[in-house]
Scaffold this motif. Structure first.
Motif: not given
Lengths: 350, 350
Positions: A327-342
């Motif tokens: 449901n989300g890739v939590v990074t140092d720059l915020g939370v991204f959808s795994p479908y839009q990691l670009g």
């Protein structure tokens, strides 16, 4: 530079991860902690590579160990200089980065940075002995910057945890366990944790649960066959794990078991958040090779054999969780959808 | 009466399940087999109940142990007769059947049968001493009839396994493991097996894998976090498990972990077949209480503690797999849909 490991559990203090000092790299033996608190003392970079291959440390540990191992390699090289030194250090970089097959690409990035440090100093006609300290500093900055980065990840993840929420994890998400708990406590969020033990090495029981306990969290261990039942029965709010690789097409490669828990979480409508950074080295999941380890480790539990002579075993170290279960890739720059990691790489601050 | 345990692995020989002889019930300690081959010797029916509660034996073992325990209770009662004996034996039946909460209803059926044997003989003015042998025979017939029934189940299940197919299981489906393998070999089907180890007791690694190995099967053990990955990577054809309860509305109550594996099997389009008999005592799943056991067992692996002081644990012994994840209930009368279990009781032969 201010240290970012303040307030962390024992395991997460830098000196207990991997540390170069006085001609040795000292690595806390995570295979046996907290049953025993012992360090593996490596006197050569080859011993560091072996320790990484032997899983003395895992998760984020091997990266720091590899960086510290480069300082040790320079120490070994003594008076070596010029091209000879560069070649020696490049070989050391290769040995350290290829200690484990699955993590090669990230390892290469780190040790290549150390090789750049070597080249810069070689240009100034410095010999190996003089480059030890710059390499040690490089390794220190690597881990410290990592902790700072994971402090941001911990904050974004903490914002996704309901008040007095229950978090399920498995294996050992390392620094993020520390930064997440520290941030929840700063937000006066009295979280609970449930850790799947994570066979065959019990990292969930031994490492994650120990850090959570050190930091005052109400934490329970379960065996790896229980997450599917317990997440419903004990009303888990969030499942989270770290990742060894997040491919650009949104697949999560992490300690084996992650897929099963993510699948059960989806079934029970519990969100799964992975923490980490998308890996441009893996445009798609197809470029990731899943490593099979020594099967004897599966047939052993804390030193006792668990089956009969004649039975064999499989030990895949990782599994793959598809983007539809995340449901989300939590990074140092915020939370991204795994479908839009670009999008991560187009975000300000990058 | 001809014995139905012919050609079975060591574990499945009657004398190694639970056996009344000369005033004691002898139970193979499945908690430590095959690391050690030891028996628990019970001198009273209370000790049998305790052994059941302590998980000395599991799966089908406790039912035979309870039946053998009734012969032992009669041996204890010595010269007792009439109403006094019936009351004594009813109390023993209660103690034995209530040793573990989840299996009470099936246990009650078995020990009540033994109480009927007692009443028949009491009517003939026989004393307890004279009823020991009829009760021992009752217990023998119970296990022997079970094996005959499971021979039929094994045949129906074998018919669902492709030639040279790979079967995944977890925990220990007991007699069915033996009858399934025996039947596959009779059909010249050279099956492979993959067993999830089944923490915290490792029944999959210790018991199922040992029986398969005894019977010449190519068998591999995996830890409980691996089925989801391995079933795809090693091309598993069928997942199968036994059940502690199959409710009439098609829910499977079995050793914790079954649900997760069934869920992953459904995800990968691998069929899941449960073996056993629908339980009229459970019209719906709502009447089943899932037992939580001693959490210390989860924090221990083969005698070594796996986490830090201050960490707690949960130990749900079973989980629940819904009918939509199950492709067939394999019984002694054929294969039924979990959505139409009433049909089992309308089948000829019932």
């Amino acid at each position: 530079m201010q240290r970012a490991d303040e307030g962390m559990g024992f395991l997460l203090q830098y000196e207990n991860v991997a540390w170069y000092e006085d001609g040795v790299v000292r690595i806390l033996d995570r295979r046996i902690y907290p049953i025993k608190t012992e360090y593996v003392i490596c006197k050569t970079h080859g011993e560091v590579a072996q320790a990484i291959a032997d899983m003395v440390t895992q998760s984020g540990g091997p990266y720091t160990a590899a960086a510290m191992g480069m300082a040790l390699a320079a120490h070994e090289a003594k008076e070596m200089a010029g091209d000879e030194l560069v070649i020696y250090m490049e070989k050391a970089a290769y040995t350290l980065s290829h200690a484990r097959p699955t993590t090669v690409s990230k390892m290469v990035q780190i040790v290549d940075g150390a090789v750049e440090v070597v080249k810069d100093h070689v240009k100034k006609d410095e010999c190996a002995r003089e480059i030890v300290e710059p390499l040690r500093e490089y390794a220190f900055h690597y881990i410290n910057n990592n902790y700072r980065k994971y402090e941001k990840v911990g904050k974004y993840l903490a914002d996704l945890i309901p008040q007095e929420g229950t978090i399920m994890t498995q294996c050992f998400a390392e620094t993020i366990i520390g930064t997440l708990i520290r941030e929840c406590h700063r937000q006066s969020n009295d979280i609970k944790m449930i850790c799947a033990e994570t066979r065959p090495y019990f990292q969930g029981a031994r490492l994650t649960a120990s850090v959570a306990c050190d930091m005052g969290v109400d934490v329970a261990v379960i065996t790896d066959n229980m997450p599917g039942f317990i997440m419903k029965d004990k009303q888990v709010d969030v499942f989270t794990s770290a990742a060894d690789v997040i491919s650009m097409d949104g697949y999560v490669v992490n300690k084996v078991g992650t897929f099963q828990i993510a699948l059960a979480a989806a079934y029970h409508n519990i969100p799964y958040f992975v923490t980490g950074t998308p890996s441009p080295a893996h445009e798609t999941i197809d470029s990731v090779k899943i490593e099979y380890r020594d099967p004897n480790l599966v047939m052993d539990a804390m030193g006792t054999k668990v089956t009969k002579e004649g039975v064999k075993a499989y030990y895949p170290a990782f599994d793959i969780t598809p983007p539809k279960l995340c449901n989300g890739v939590v990074t140092d720059l915020g939370v991204f959808s795994p479908y839009q990691l670009g999008a991560y790489f187009q975000t300000e601050g990058k």
